[in-house]
Design an enzyme around this catalytic site. Sequence first.
Site, PDB file in Angstrom:
ATOM      1  CG  ASN A  78       6.532   2.548   6.793  1.00 50.73           C
ATOM      2  OD1 ASN A  78       6.516   1.323   6.748  1.00 50.73           O
ATOM      3  ND2 ASN A  78       6.133   3.215   7.858  1.00 50.73           N
ATOM      4  CG  HIS A 164      -3.339   4.151  11.194  1.00 52.20           C
ATOM      5  ND1 HIS A 164      -3.173   5.410  11.717  1.00 52.20           N
ATOM      6  CD2 HIS A 164      -2.137   3.544  11.314  1.00 52.20           C
ATOM      7  CE1 HIS A 164      -1.932   5.567  12.126  1.00 52.20           C
ATOM      8  NE2 HIS A 164      -1.277   4.444  11.896  1.00 52.20           N
ATOM      9  CD  GLU A 210      -5.298   1.624   7.152  1.00 46.75           C
ATOM     10  OE1 GLU A 210      -4.222   1.119   6.744  1.00 46.75           O
ATOM     11  OE2 GLU A 210      -5.587   1.731   8.349  1.00 46.75           O
ATOM     12  CB  SER A 214       0.588  -0.091   7.930  1.00 51.06           C
ATOM     13  OG  SER A 214      -0.158   0.008   9.112  1.00 51.06           O
ATOM     14  CG  ASP A 239      -4.853   6.156   5.663  1.00 53.65           C
ATOM     15  OD1 ASP A 239      -3.945   6.452   4.862  1.00 53.65           O
ATOM     16  OD2 ASP A 239      -4.686   6.144   6.901  1.00 53.65           O
ATOM     17  CG  HIS A 242       1.326   2.004   4.638  1.00 51.89           C
ATOM     18  ND1 HIS A 242       2.615   1.917   5.116  1.00 51.89           N
ATOM     19  CD2 HIS A 242       0.558   2.382   5.687  1.00 51.89           C
ATOM     20  CE1 HIS A 242       2.623   2.197   6.399  1.00 51.89           C
ATOM     21  NE2 HIS A 242       1.386   2.490   6.773  1.00 51.89           N
ATOM     22  CE  LYS A 270       2.753   5.725   6.784  1.00 50.83           C
ATOM     23  NZ  LYS A 270       3.528   5.692   8.014  1.00 50.83           N
TER      24      LYS A 270
END
Length: 427
Positions: A78, A164, A210, A214, A239, A242, A270
Amino acid sequence: MTGDDAIEPAAAEAPWRLQLRAALGDLPAVRRRSLRSLAPAAGAGAGLQPAPPEGAADHRTGEPGPPPPFPLLDLASNDYLGLSRDPAVLAAAAAELAVSGLGAGASRLVSGTRPVHLELEQALATWLGRERVLLFPSGFQANLAAVCALADRHSLVLADRLIHHSLLAGVRASGARLKRFAHNDPADLERLLLSERRARPEGRLLVLCESLYSMEGSTPPLAALAALCGRQRVPLLVDEAHALGVLGPGGRGLAHGLAEVAIVSGTLGKAFGSGGAFLAGDGLVGDWLLQSSGAFRYTTALAPPLAAGALASLERIQADPGAAAALLKRSDRWRDALAAAGWPRPPGEGPILSVRLGDDATALAAQDRLEAAGLLALAIRPPTVPEGTSRLRLVLRAGLPSGTLEKLLEALGPGPRLSRPLAEPGL
Ligand SMILES: Cc1ncc(COP(=O)(O)O)c(C=O)c1O
């Protein structure tokens, strides 16, 4: 006493060990995970040299498997902007190492706070337009802290179905009840919110999502989710692990500018190419976290060199917004090319391309085909993703050599849409 008398019968294995052994024995070979050492290959840029640890089992046969003889091009990690190897980032981390040493040696509230922690917190707060940022040693811990700050055993947490694991761990630690809404579906969230409001008008609520999933590569209609939470006066925790550095204006994430978002969670491991994480919110939420969070208080502070590296990464992200834009453009080209080759078009707009393949064995076979062609991309299987949705997860990074897409398409071959007979008998 004879020699035989001296031999003790072998002690029976303790019941708890037998339970672990039985549970491990129940795992099918395609579900077993093993650690794999991937050393940076000398002079190969993005190459990783695989060397399975002794005794590592081949996932297909359970037998030890030989490593591929050549370095693999990394389409799995990532480090989206390649900042983990950026010279300015490494120099900043090395300079901090020389000044502060490797570890902080104590928690933030004891003697572990260094100037670089405060500098990074302030720089992130300014960048994101939030009043307060607090650093954590990992995103997992930050998510645990964030959920526990906003929910307790009297709360109901409404979470996207694909949230997650760290956020779920936070819900469990908080003692709150959990209900899931359909992935990226504000209408389903609204339905749950309204029904809970009717049942418990004064009940405590928290919504979790999120901004870039991911394992899916998908993004939610975040403005709609935020507006809904604003109308219902319910805190929303996003979140952005990413998305930060990659999505949103200047890489500031998709929650940027959404005042209804109570807490933004971000990781520095990441796109920032470092390690550690942070939570961002307004002054009230920041102070509440500082005063109440055990996950913030009772842990050694983020290693100062990682904080300094992350600060340098932030400067690089701000100085070169074109890097993220180019990555997104390239990701889109890859999506189009995969779809044109007969594969399901990976959802979303970020650098994570999730190609749904269905069962574990098909996903593992695709991983093997890529590996034989010198490409490292992982088959993602349950329990990480729902049953029957095993997939190949491809991650793009700045600096991938040209020709990588062609290599990938050749290794994958035509997708099911093109390889299936065009006119099936009887249809
Ligand atoms: C969505 C999401 N949140 C949080 C985390 C945890 O972040 P960290 O790796 O900093 O612990 C991850 C990492 O896997 C993630 O994918």
